[in-house]
Design a protein around this motif. Structure first.
Motif, PDB file in Angstrom:
ATOM      1  N   GLY A 261       0.804  -1.222   0.000  1.00  0.00           N
ATOM      2  CA  GLY A 261       0.000   0.000   0.000  1.00  0.00           C
ATOM      3  C   GLY A 261       0.831   1.265   0.000  1.00  0.00           C
ATOM      4  O   GLY A 261       0.361   2.310   0.450  1.00  0.00           O
ATOM      5  N   MET A 262       2.078   1.186  -0.502  1.00  0.00           N
ATOM      6  CA  MET A 262       2.964   2.344  -0.454  1.00  0.00           C
ATOM      7  C   MET A 262       3.469   2.711  -1.843  1.00  0.00           C
ATOM      8  O   MET A 262       4.585   3.199  -1.996  1.00  0.00           O
ATOM      9  CB  MET A 262       4.152   2.059   0.460  1.00  0.00           C
ATOM     10  N   LEU A 263       2.700   2.466  -2.861  1.00  0.00           N
ATOM     11  CA  LEU A 263       3.146   2.745  -4.222  1.00  0.00           C
ATOM     12  C   LEU A 263       3.273   4.240  -4.452  1.00  0.00           C
ATOM     13  O   LEU A 263       2.338   5.002  -4.227  1.00  0.00           O
ATOM     14  CB  LEU A 263       2.168   2.154  -5.235  1.00  0.00           C
ATOM     15  N   GLU A 264       4.446   4.673  -4.889  1.00  0.00           N
ATOM     16  CA  GLU A 264       4.687   6.088  -5.166  1.00  0.00           C
ATOM     17  C   GLU A 264       4.096   6.459  -6.525  1.00  0.00           C
ATOM     18  O   GLU A 264       4.013   5.625  -7.421  1.00  0.00           O
ATOM     19  CB  GLU A 264       6.193   6.366  -5.180  1.00  0.00           C
ATOM     20  N   PRO A 265       3.687   7.717  -6.694  1.00  0.00           N
ATOM     21  CA  PRO A 265       3.209   8.153  -8.017  1.00  0.00           C
ATOM     22  C   PRO A 265       4.288   7.927  -9.072  1.00  0.00           C
ATOM     23  O   PRO A 265       5.478   8.104  -8.803  1.00  0.00           O
ATOM     24  CB  PRO A 265       2.935   9.653  -7.820  1.00  0.00           C
ATOM     25  N   LYS A 266       3.879   7.547 -10.247  1.00  0.00           N
ATOM     26  CA  LYS A 266       4.825   7.243 -11.321  1.00  0.00           C
ATOM     27  C   LYS A 266       4.405   7.969 -12.589  1.00  0.00           C
ATOM     28  O   LYS A 266       3.226   8.025 -12.923  1.00  0.00           O
ATOM     29  CB  LYS A 266       4.848   5.730 -11.571  1.00  0.00           C
ATOM     30  N   PHE A 267       5.380   8.547 -13.267  1.00  0.00           N
ATOM     31  CA  PHE A 267       5.093   9.164 -14.556  1.00  0.00           C
ATOM     32  C   PHE A 267       4.842   8.048 -15.567  1.00  0.00           C
ATOM     33  O   PHE A 267       5.711   7.205 -15.788  1.00  0.00           O
ATOM     34  CB  PHE A 267       6.260  10.047 -15.002  1.00  0.00           C
ATOM     35  N   GLU A 268       3.663   8.033 -16.143  1.00  0.00           N
ATOM     36  CA  GLU A 268       3.299   6.976 -17.066  1.00  0.00           C
ATOM     37  C   GLU A 268       3.210   7.516 -18.495  1.00  0.00           C
ATOM     38  O   GLU A 268       2.855   8.663 -18.717  1.00  0.00           O
ATOM     39  CB  GLU A 268       1.948   6.364 -16.675  1.00  0.00           C
ATOM     40  N   GLU A 269       3.525   6.667 -19.433  1.00  0.00           N
ATOM     41  CA  GLU A 269       3.424   7.051 -20.833  1.00  0.00           C
ATOM     42  C   GLU A 269       1.968   7.176 -21.269  1.00  0.00           C
ATOM     43  O   GLU A 269       1.152   6.330 -20.922  1.00  0.00           O
ATOM     44  CB  GLU A 269       4.113   6.003 -21.712  1.00  0.00           C
ATOM     45  N   SER A 270       1.670   8.245 -21.985  1.00  0.00           N
ATOM     46  CA  SER A 270       0.354   8.403 -22.589  1.00  0.00           C
ATOM     47  C   SER A 270       0.550   8.326 -24.100  1.00  0.00           C
ATOM     48  O   SER A 270       1.134   9.234 -24.699  1.00  0.00           O
ATOM     49  CB  SER A 270      -0.261   9.746 -22.192  1.00  0.00           C
ATOM     50  N   HIS A 271       0.090   7.258 -24.692  1.00  0.00           N
ATOM     51  CA  HIS A 271       0.341   7.014 -26.108  1.00  0.00           C
ATOM     52  C   HIS A 271      -0.513   7.949 -26.967  1.00  0.00           C
ATOM     53  O   HIS A 271      -1.735   7.942 -26.891  1.00  0.00           O
ATOM     54  CB  HIS A 271       0.001   5.557 -26.436  1.00  0.00           C
ATOM     55  N   LEU A 272       0.172   8.751 -27.788  1.00  0.00           N
ATOM     56  CA  LEU A 272      -0.544   9.678 -28.678  1.00  0.00           C
ATOM     57  C   LEU A 272      -0.803   9.055 -30.042  1.00  0.00           C
ATOM     58  O   LEU A 272      -1.892   9.199 -30.604  1.00  0.00           O
ATOM     59  CB  LEU A 272       0.261  10.965 -28.850  1.00  0.00           C
ATOM     60  N   GLY A 273       0.183   8.402 -30.589  1.00  0.00           N
ATOM     61  CA  GLY A 273       0.001   7.848 -31.924  1.00  0.00           C
ATOM     62  C   GLY A 273       1.268   7.185 -32.437  1.00  0.00           C
ATOM     63  O   GLY A 273       2.290   7.129 -31.753  1.00  0.00           O
ATOM     64  N   THR A 274       1.189   6.710 -33.659  1.00  0.00           N
ATOM     65  CA  THR A 274       2.307   6.027 -34.324  1.00  0.00           C
ATOM     66  C   THR A 274       2.447   6.574 -35.732  1.00  0.00           C
ATOM     67  O   THR A 274       1.454   6.756 -36.436  1.00  0.00           O
ATOM     68  CB  THR A 274       2.049   4.513 -34.395  1.00  0.00           C
ATOM     69  N   VAL A 275       3.694   6.847 -36.129  1.00  0.00           N
ATOM     70  CA  VAL A 275       3.952   7.267 -37.506  1.00  0.00           C
ATOM     71  C   VAL A 275       4.944   6.313 -38.145  1.00  0.00           C
ATOM     72  O   VAL A 275       5.767   5.703 -37.458  1.00  0.00           O
ATOM     73  CB  VAL A 275       4.488   8.718 -37.589  1.00  0.00           C
ATOM     74  N   GLU A 276       4.836   6.193 -39.450  1.00  0.00           N
ATOM     75  CA  GLU A 276       5.767   5.366 -40.224  1.00  0.00           C
ATOM     76  C   GLU A 276       6.681   6.285 -41.026  1.00  0.00           C
ATOM     77  O   GLU A 276       6.204   7.110 -41.807  1.00  0.00           O
ATOM     78  CB  GLU A 276       4.975   4.448 -41.151  1.00  0.00           C
ATOM     79  N   ILE A 277       7.978   6.165 -40.790  1.00  0.00           N
ATOM     80  CA  ILE A 277       8.940   6.989 -41.539  1.00  0.00           C
ATOM     81  C   ILE A 277       9.135   6.362 -42.917  1.00  0.00           C
ATOM     82  O   ILE A 277       9.603   5.225 -43.029  1.00  0.00           O
ATOM     83  CB  ILE A 277      10.277   7.094 -40.795  1.00  0.00           C
ATOM     84  N   ARG A 278       8.791   7.096 -43.945  1.00  0.00           N
ATOM     85  CA  ARG A 278       8.836   6.555 -45.310  1.00  0.00           C
ATOM     86  C   ARG A 278      10.024   7.054 -46.121  1.00  0.00           C
ATOM     87  O   ARG A 278      10.431   6.412 -47.091  1.00  0.00           O
ATOM     88  CB  ARG A 278       7.526   6.873 -46.025  1.00  0.00           C
ATOM     89  N   VAL A 279      10.571   8.207 -45.744  1.00  0.00           N
ATOM     90  CA  VAL A 279      11.757   8.704 -46.447  1.00  0.00           C
ATOM     91  C   VAL A 279      12.569   9.519 -45.445  1.00  0.00           C
ATOM     92  O   VAL A 279      12.019  10.171 -44.561  1.00  0.00           O
ATOM     93  CB  VAL A 279      11.376   9.537 -47.689  1.00  0.00           C
ATOM     94  N   ARG A 280      13.896   9.457 -45.574  1.00  0.00           N
ATOM     95  CA  ARG A 280      14.782  10.117 -44.610  1.00  0.00           C
ATOM     96  C   ARG A 280      15.737  11.044 -45.358  1.00  0.00           C
ATOM     97  O   ARG A 280      16.377  10.641 -46.336  1.00  0.00           O
ATOM     98  CB  ARG A 280      15.573   9.042 -43.860  1.00  0.00           C
ATOM     99  N   PHE A 281      15.798  12.308 -44.922  1.00  0.00           N
ATOM    100  CA  PHE A 281      16.694  13.289 -45.522  1.00  0.00           C
ATOM    101  C   PHE A 281      17.739  13.687 -44.491  1.00  0.00           C
ATOM    102  O   PHE A 281      17.417  13.906 -43.319  1.00  0.00           O
ATOM    103  CB  PHE A 281      15.917  14.540 -45.968  1.00  0.00           C
ATOM    104  N   GLN A 282      18.979  13.808 -44.915  1.00  0.00           N
ATOM    105  CA  GLN A 282      20.062  14.195 -44.022  1.00  0.00           C
ATOM    106  C   GLN A 282      20.596  15.568 -44.422  1.00  0.00           C
ATOM    107  O   GLN A 282      21.023  15.770 -45.569  1.00  0.00           O
ATOM    108  CB  GLN A 282      21.194  13.161 -44.094  1.00  0.00           C
ATOM    109  N   PHE A 283      20.546  16.530 -43.492  1.00  0.00           N
ATOM    110  CA  PHE A 283      21.058  17.873 -43.739  1.00  0.00           C
ATOM    111  C   PHE A 283      22.104  18.209 -42.679  1.00  0.00           C
ATOM    112  O   PHE A 283      21.951  17.831 -41.499  1.00  0.00           O
ATOM    113  CB  PHE A 283      19.931  18.917 -43.693  1.00  0.00           C
ATOM    114  N   SER A 284      23.123  18.913 -43.079  1.00  0.00           N
ATOM    115  CA  SER A 284      24.214  19.205 -42.150  1.00  0.00           C
ATOM    116  C   SER A 284      23.772  20.112 -40.999  1.00  0.00           C
ATOM    117  O   SER A 284      24.209  19.943 -39.870  1.00  0.00           O
ATOM    118  CB  SER A 284      25.383  19.858 -42.908  1.00  0.00           C
ATOM    119  N   LYS A 285      22.881  21.097 -41.284  1.00  0.00           N
ATOM    120  CA  LYS A 285      22.457  22.025 -40.246  1.00  0.00           C
ATOM    121  C   LYS A 285      21.219  21.543 -39.495  1.00  0.00           C
ATOM    122  O   LYS A 285      21.145  21.597 -38.275  1.00  0.00           O
ATOM    123  CB  LYS A 285      22.185  23.402 -40.849  1.00  0.00           C
ATOM    124  N   LYS A 286      20.229  21.060 -40.238  1.00  0.00           N
ATOM    125  CA  LYS A 286      18.960  20.656 -39.611  1.00  0.00           C
ATOM    126  C   LYS A 286      18.994  19.238 -39.051  1.00  0.00           C
ATOM    127  O   LYS A 286      18.122  18.859 -38.285  1.00  0.00           O
ATOM    128  CB  LYS A 286      17.822  20.769 -40.624  1.00  0.00           C
TER     129      LYS A 286
END
Length: 346
Positions: A261-286
């Protein structure tokens, strides 16, 4: 004057390894350990897991007889016909004799570590034996209750309803993890409550796990696994708590604290959504810009996120910028395309 032989060895230098091998052979001779390659098949499961694209995979140590491609076997409460066999290096095998470890594919489900391997003349008879054992296991663990439970509710249940049992559904990434978590949780008990595991298995948390948890007033515990989208929605709908961990001691500490009966509050994940990465661009600054498509829920700017490649986590951090077409936006919802950048990922 004891019965246990000991010898010092070093994995770093190899010191003592030849002596160890000699002692193993000597002990086998003293104990008269023998096996017949032509005898009745017998073996044990060393490890088992569920692999994407391959299904249930079991590592078996043959103890007697010879395991061959195409054999119909029963392993604990699972069955199957062997479709593929590989050695510890990943090389293909057609048979494995005594004292040979082999990885097999073709089982109906993931067996438990330590399950015995038995040979049957055909797949039909193997299925009948396995199904009978499954029914016996279900009869032992069948519980009928009404609703879900959270760890924070446990103290109220103890005082108001005299709850004496904390039901748990355990899911983990490999069978070895399942056995380790199960063994430690079964020791959690005090004068008020004890933990009872009604189901344990390999793989992610599914809707079937949530259905069982809701019916048995249980909490779902995941170790190195995550719930799928359908399971997450069903858990929210039915009030079932899903707790996921990557460190076994945090898992045990939470359950022990809840029982007291002594469980401390815990930060839990709240799932917002899922995305699929379809293309990846590499930039030196960004840095990295990910052209993505939202497959579930939504994605928001500044949200915490994880990026995985297969089962491997390649980034954990925050969404830095979010764009739809040419516009900076705060969020993008299901079915829309977007461009993402991430904090400190270049």
């Amino acid at each position: 004057g004891g019965q246990t032989i000991t010898t010092p060895v070093s994995a770093l230098t190899g010191q003592g390894v030849p002596e160890l091998l000699e002692l193993v052979l000597l002990q086998a001779e003293v104990m008269e350990l023998k096996a017949d390659p032509k005898g009745t098949l017998a073996g044990s499961v060393v490890e088992a897991k569920l692999e994407k694209g391959r299904g249930p995979v079991a590592t078996i140590l043959v103890q007697n007889g010879t395991l061959k491609m195409g054999d119909s076997i029963v392993v604990g409460s699972t069955f199957g016909r062997i479709k593929a066999m590989t050695d510890y290096r990943g090389g293909k095998m057609t048979e494995a004799g005594p004292s040979t470890p082999v990885e097999v594919l073709g089982l109906s489900d993931v067996p438990a570590a330590g399950d015995k391997v038995e040979f049957y003349p055909d797949e039909k008879s193997a299925r009948e034996v396995a199904q009978k054992r499954q029914e016996e296991e279900r009869a032992k663990t069948y519980v009928v209750k009404a609703r879900g439970l959270t760890l924070r509710d446990l103290r109220n249940k103890l005082s108001e309803e005299g709850l004496k049992q904390l039901n748990l559904v355990i899911k983990a990434d490999v069978q070895g993890s399942v056995e380790a978590v199960r063994g430690m949780l079964e020791k959690v008990r005090n004068e008020e409550v004890e933990a009872k595991i009604i189901l344990s298995g390999v793989g992610g948390v599914t809707k079937a796990d949530i259905d069982l948890a809701a019916a048995s007033e249980a909490i779902v515990v995941g170790f190195n696994v995550k719930p799928d989208g359908e399971a997450r929605k069903e858990a929210e709908k039915r009030g079932v708590e899903i707790r996921t961990y990557n460190i076994i001691y945090e898992l045990i500490e939470d359950i022990e604290a809840a029982a007291k009966g002594m469980l401390e509050p815990k930060f839990e994940e709240s799932h917002l959504g899922t995305v699929e990465i379809r293309v990846r661009f590499q930039f030196s600054k960004k840095g990295i810009i990910a052209g993505s498509y939202v497959t579930e829920g939504k994605v928001t700017r500044n949200a915490l996120c994880r990026v995985t490649r297969g089962k491997e986590e390649v980034y954990a951090g925050k969404v830095a910028t979010l764009r739809h077409l040419k516009d900076d936006v705060r969020e993008v919802t299901l079915g829309m395309e977007c461009g993402l950048t991430f904090d400190d990922w270049t």
